[in-house]
Write an enzyme that holds these catalytic residues in place. Structure first.
Site: not given
Length: 382
Positions: A124-125, A271, A366
Site C-alpha cells: 500500500g503506497l 494473411r 511503478e
C-alpha cells in the site's frame, strides 16, 4: 562478455512458456472479458514455483537469481498481462519488502505461504492524492501504547482485495523528522483486522483479470511489532522496493512486446492480399523488423540490469532505464501489431487487442515514464 543463459535459466523459460501456453492462453480472453481474478491459476503458478523465486530456501523460496525471476515474468506476460501482474506484484511488492526488511519472526510467519502461492500480499503506497509524489502520503500511524493506530486510504493496490489476500504492507506517516519533513514507516496489516477494508476496483481498461484494490483504514489497530524494519525506514524501503519492481514491470513490457510481435508475425505470414502474404510487403516487413530489433535491445538492457542486481552491484539507474525502455518498446510494438492486423486487430477474438490495452499501465505503474526520466537524469548528473 557472456550472453548465454545458464541451463537452469533456459529450463525456466521452456517450462514457464509451456505452462503459460497450456494453462493461461486458453482462458486469458474469457477472464479478461469477465474481469475475473483466477485463484485457480494463481495457485497453479505457485505450484510450479513462480512465487518467492529469489527468496532463500529457509523460507520455502526457490533461491534463484533475479534473471530467472524476470524470465518467468517475461514468459507469463508473453501470453497475458493480468497473470504476469499477479506474479510481478506478488513477488516484487508483496514478498520482497517482507523478505528484505522483515524480522525473522515476520519472515517465518508469512513467507512460506506466500512463496507457495497459497496467499498474496499487497503493497500500500499510492493514495488518491499521492502518486508520483509518494512523499505526499496522508495515511497516518500513531503509536498508542503497544499498538499502531492507522487511518487513511490507498488506491490502485495489486493483489490486495481477493480471497487469497493475507494482508498488506502500508506506508504511513509516523512522525516528523528534524528537518520538518514527514517520517514514513511501513507496517504490516493482516486481512480481517477490524477497521481495515479492501474493495476490488472494476471497469479497468487493462489487467482486467488482475486484482486491484482500494484500501481503507479506520482506526486500524495492529501490534507495534508489525512495523517493517525500524521506525522511519519506510521511505527508504519504498524506494528499494520500487527499484526491484521496475525490473518486473520491465519484464512485463518485454514479454508483452514479444507476445504482440509473435501474433503480428504469425498473422502477417497467413494473411494474403494482392496474391501474397502481407509479410512480403516491405511496409509490413519493415514494421516487423523494427519490432524484432527493439525487442532484442530491450532484452539486453533489462537482463543487464538484473545481472547487476544479482551481483549486488548498483542497478538503480539501469532499472529505471529498463522499465522505461521496455514499457515504451511494448507501446510501439503493439501499435505496429494492431496495424498489421488491420480491422481484426480491433476485435476481442484477436488477442492483440488485449495486448494493446494492457500496455498502457506499464508507462504509469511503478513510476511513470516521466518519473523514470527524472530518476535517470539525476543519476547522470543533471
Amino acid at each position: 562478455m557472456d550472453f548465454d543463459l545458464t541451463k537452469e535459466q533456459e529450463m525456466i523459460r521452456k517450462e514457464v512458456r509451456k505452462f503459460a501456453q497450456k494453462e493461461i492462453a486458453p482462458v486469458a480472453g474469457d477472464l479478461d472479458e469477465k474481469e475475473a481474478f483466477s485463484a485457480d491459476l494463481t495457485r497453479k503458478m505457485g505450484e510450479i514455483g513462480l512465487f518467492g523465486m529469489f527468496v532463500s530456501e529457509n523460507y520455502e523460496g526457490q533461491a534463484m537469481d533475479y534473471i530467472s525471476y524476470i524470465i518467468a515474468v517475461e514468459e507469463i506476460a508473453r501470453i497475458d498481462g493480468s497473470q504476469a501482474a499477479t506474479i510481478a506484484a506478488g513477488n516484487s511488492l508483496g514478498i520482497g519488502p517482507i523478505y528484505y526488511f522483515g524480522t525473522e519472526e515476520q519472515k517465518k510467519k508469512y513467507l512460506p505461504k506466500l512463496c507457495a502461492g497459497e496467499g498474496l500480499w499487497g503493497f500500500g503506497l499510492t493514495e488518491p492524492t499521492a502518486g508520483s509524489d509518494a512523499g505526499g502520503s496522508k495515511t497516518t500511524a500513531v503509536l498508542d501504547n503497544d499498538e499502531w493506530v492507522i487511518n487513511g486510504s490507498k488506491i490502485f493496490i495489486t493483489n490486495a482485495a481477493c480471497d487469497m489476500t493475507m494482508g498488506v504492507t502500508v506506508q504511513a506517516v509516523t512522525g516528523t523528522r528534524d528537518n520538518g519533513k514527514p517520517e514514513y514507516s511501513c507496517i504490516l496489516v493482516e486481512s480481517g483486522t477490524p477497521g481495515f477494508k479492501a474493495v476490488p476496483m472494476h471497469k479497468k481498461m487493462m489487467w482486467r483479470a488482475s486484482n486491484t484494490a482500494e484500501l481503507y483504514f479506520d482506526d486500524v489497530r495492529v501490534p507495534k511489532e508489525n512495523i517493517l524494519g525500524k521506525k522511519g525506514d519506510g521511505f527508504h524501503q519504498m524506494l528499494a522496493t520500487l527499484d526491484g519492481g521496475r525490473l518486473s514491470i520491465g519484464a512485463m513490457g518485454l514479454g508483452g512486446a514479444q507476445g504482440a510481435y509473435d501474433l503480428a508475425l504469425k498473422y502477417a505470414k497467413e494473411r494474403e492480399q494482392f496474391g501474397q502474404p502481407i509479410s512480403k510487403f516491405q511496409a509490413v516487413a519493415f514494421k516487423l523488423a523494427d519490432c524484432a530489433m527493439e525487442i532484442e535491445c530491450a532484452r539486453n538492457l533489462l537482463y543487464k540490469a538484473c545481472w547487476l542486481k544479482s551481483n549486488h552491484r548498483p542497478f538503480e539507474k539501469e532499472a529505471a532505464m529498463g522499465k522505461l525502455y521496455c514499457s515504451e518498446v511494448m507501446s510501439r510494438v503493439v501499435d505496429h501489431a494492431v496495424q498489421i492486423h488491420g480491422g481484426y486487430g480491433l476485435m476481442k477474438e484477436y488477442h492483440v487487442e488485449r495486448f494493446y490495452r494492457d500496455q498502457k499501465l506499464l508507462e504509469i505503474g511503478e513510476g511513470t515514464s516521466e518519473v523514470q526520466r527524472l530518476v535517470i537524469s539525476r543519476h547522470i548528473g543533471c
